[in-house]
Scaffold this active site. Structure first.
Site, short mmCIF file in Angstrom:
data_model
loop_
_atom_site.label_atom_id
_atom_site.label_comp_id
_atom_site.label_asym_id
_atom_site.label_seq_id
_atom_site.Cartn_x
_atom_site.Cartn_y
_atom_site.Cartn_z
N ASP A 12 0.82 -1.23 0.00
CA ASP A 12 0.00 0.00 0.00
C ASP A 12 0.84 1.26 0.00
OD1 ASP A 12 -2.66 -1.12 2.28
OD2 ASP A 12 -2.23 -1.63 0.19
N HIS A 13 1.86 1.29 0.86
CA HIS A 13 2.52 2.57 1.09
C HIS A 13 3.64 2.88 0.12
CE1 HIS A 13 -0.31 3.22 4.16
NE2 HIS A 13 -0.04 2.04 4.67
N HIS A 46 -4.41 -3.13 -0.55
CA HIS A 46 -5.71 -2.70 -0.04
C HIS A 46 -6.29 -1.64 -0.97
CE1 HIS A 46 -8.06 -1.09 3.71
NE2 HIS A 46 -8.86 -1.41 2.72
N ARG A 48 -8.68 0.80 -1.27
CA ARG A 48 -9.62 1.52 -0.42
C ARG A 48 -10.66 2.27 -1.25
NH1 ARG A 48 -9.03 2.94 4.88
NH2 ARG A 48 -7.36 1.85 6.06
N HIS A 53 -4.20 5.18 -1.75
CA HIS A 53 -2.90 4.65 -2.17
C HIS A 53 -3.07 3.69 -3.36
CE1 HIS A 53 -4.30 1.64 0.68
NE2 HIS A 53 -3.88 2.30 1.74
N GLU A 154 -7.85 -13.51 9.25
CA GLU A 154 -6.61 -12.81 9.56
C GLU A 154 -6.82 -12.07 10.86
OE1 GLU A 154 -4.50 -10.73 6.48
OE2 GLU A 154 -3.61 -9.33 7.92
N GLY A 195 0.56 -3.70 11.76
CA GLY A 195 1.49 -3.06 12.68
C GLY A 195 2.73 -3.86 13.03
N HIS A 217 3.35 -1.57 6.32
CA HIS A 217 3.79 -0.21 6.64
C HIS A 217 5.21 -0.18 7.20
CE1 HIS A 217 4.02 3.54 9.05
NE2 HIS A 217 3.40 4.04 8.00
C1 LIG Z 1 -6.17 -4.51 7.18
C2 LIG Z 1 -4.86 -3.95 7.55
O1 LIG Z 1 -4.47 -3.94 8.69
C3 LIG Z 1 -3.98 -3.41 6.52
O2 LIG Z 1 -3.65 -4.38 5.64
C4 LIG Z 1 -4.64 -2.26 5.82
O3 LIG Z 1 -4.22 -2.20 4.49
C5 LIG Z 1 -4.27 -1.00 6.56
O4 LIG Z 1 -4.70 0.08 5.80
P1 LIG Z 1 -3.59 1.07 5.22
O5 LIG Z 1 -2.65 0.23 4.39
O6 LIG Z 1 -4.40 2.06 4.42
O7 LIG Z 1 -2.88 1.65 6.40
N1 LIG Z 2 -3.53 -7.01 6.93
C1 LIG Z 2 -2.31 -6.42 7.45
C2 LIG Z 2 -1.46 -5.93 6.32
O1 LIG Z 2 -1.66 -6.28 5.18
C3 LIG Z 2 -0.33 -5.03 6.62
O2 LIG Z 2 -0.63 -4.18 7.70
P1 LIG Z 2 0.54 -3.14 8.09
O3 LIG Z 2 1.79 -3.94 8.30
O4 LIG Z 2 0.68 -2.21 6.92
O5 LIG Z 2 0.05 -2.47 9.34
#
Ligand SMILES: CC(=O)[C@@H](O)[C@H](O)COP(=O)(O)O
Ligand SMILES: NCC(=O)COP(=O)(O)O
Length: 252
Positions: A12-13, A46, A48, A53, A154, A195, A217
């Protein structure tokens, strides 16, 4: 029996950085290729509702070009189900989503939304998409997921990762351990994520009934300093060490 523990890299990021300037760099598809080279087992993205993103074009290119299976995270909406049915990713993970949230805040309330979720789980599964529900480590939610016919859950690890006091972190980890054991008992494949970082992954990776961790992240942030390949390889090594029982901190 020591089960294989897969690493799903959430990209995502990478798209967050790209979108900051509205261009095409860095490309999430290139990140997916790099993750494959570094030993990842899958890619999570993800899509959204606000496309902050990952975009629809990213999803289309990831399905077409990524050598790793794609786990598409999506809100429980008709729009997202239609997109998933159109692109047919390997997997779809239904996550709760609020437009104003900074990131995913909690788990899906599967127990409280059976009527809405049942047809989505049915239709995605019928299309050959492996369905998972992103839920808090709560046996009630796991039971609901199983009753809905989702083969995978999950577990949301955010409360464990965000805890500052040792006793709170230990309590949250015990919730995850208990939920992972419950998942096994009722026939659900158990994943975990949200996280996770170098200092938190080991105790979750050591839980034997968890078979996949989705991490994003932290990996992308750490890659700013150590590069994506090295960061993924280090995370992979920490997971393997904890799973094999050679990490003396795993029980800490
Ligand atoms: C579901 C989850 O915890 C993550 O995979 C989700 O993608 C978090 O959203 P962001 O990536 O937008 O932070
Ligand atoms: N479902 C969790 C994920 O895909 C990644 O979450 P994060 O490590 O970006 O908080």
């Amino acid at each position: 029996m020591i089960r294989t523990l897969r690493l799903g890299v959430n990209i995502d990021h990478v798209a967050t950085i790209r979108n900051a300037r509205g261009g095409r760099h860095p490309d999430p598809v290139r990140a997916a290729r790099a993750a494959a080279q570094a030993g990842a087992d899958g890619i999570t993205a993800h899509l959204r509702e606000d496309r902050r993103h990952i975009t629809d074009d990213d999803v289309e290119r990831l399905v077409a070009e990524s050598e790793l299976p794609l786990n598409l995270e999506m809100a429980a909406t008709a729009e997202m189900v239609a997109i998933a049915l159109r692109h047919r990713p390997h997997a779809a993970c239904i996550v709760p989503e609020r437009r104003e949230e900074r990131t995913t805040e909690g788990g899906l309330d599967a127990a409280g939304n059976r009527d809405a979720l049942a047809p989505m789980v049915r239709d995605l599964g019928a299309a050959g998409i492996r369905v998972s529900l992103f839920v808090n480590p709560d046996p009630i939610q796991l039971d609901a997921a199983a009753e809905l016919g989702a083969p995978v859950v999950e577990l949301h690890t955010g409360s464990y990762c965000d805890a500052e006091a040792d006793d709170v972190r230990d309590h949250e980890l015990e919730r995850i351990r208990t939920a992972a054991a419950h998942a096994e008992r009722i026939g659900l494949e158990c994943h975990a994520g949200h996280g996770l970082a170098f200092d938190t992954v080991g105790r979750v990776a050591a839980i034997p009934t968890i078979v996949e961790l989705n991490i994003g992240h932290f990996l992308i942030g750490e890659a700013v300093f150590g590069g994506l390949d090295g960061t993924i390889r280090r995370m992979r090594a920490l997971m393997d060490r904890a799973r094999s029982g050679t990490d003396d901190r795993r029980g800490a």
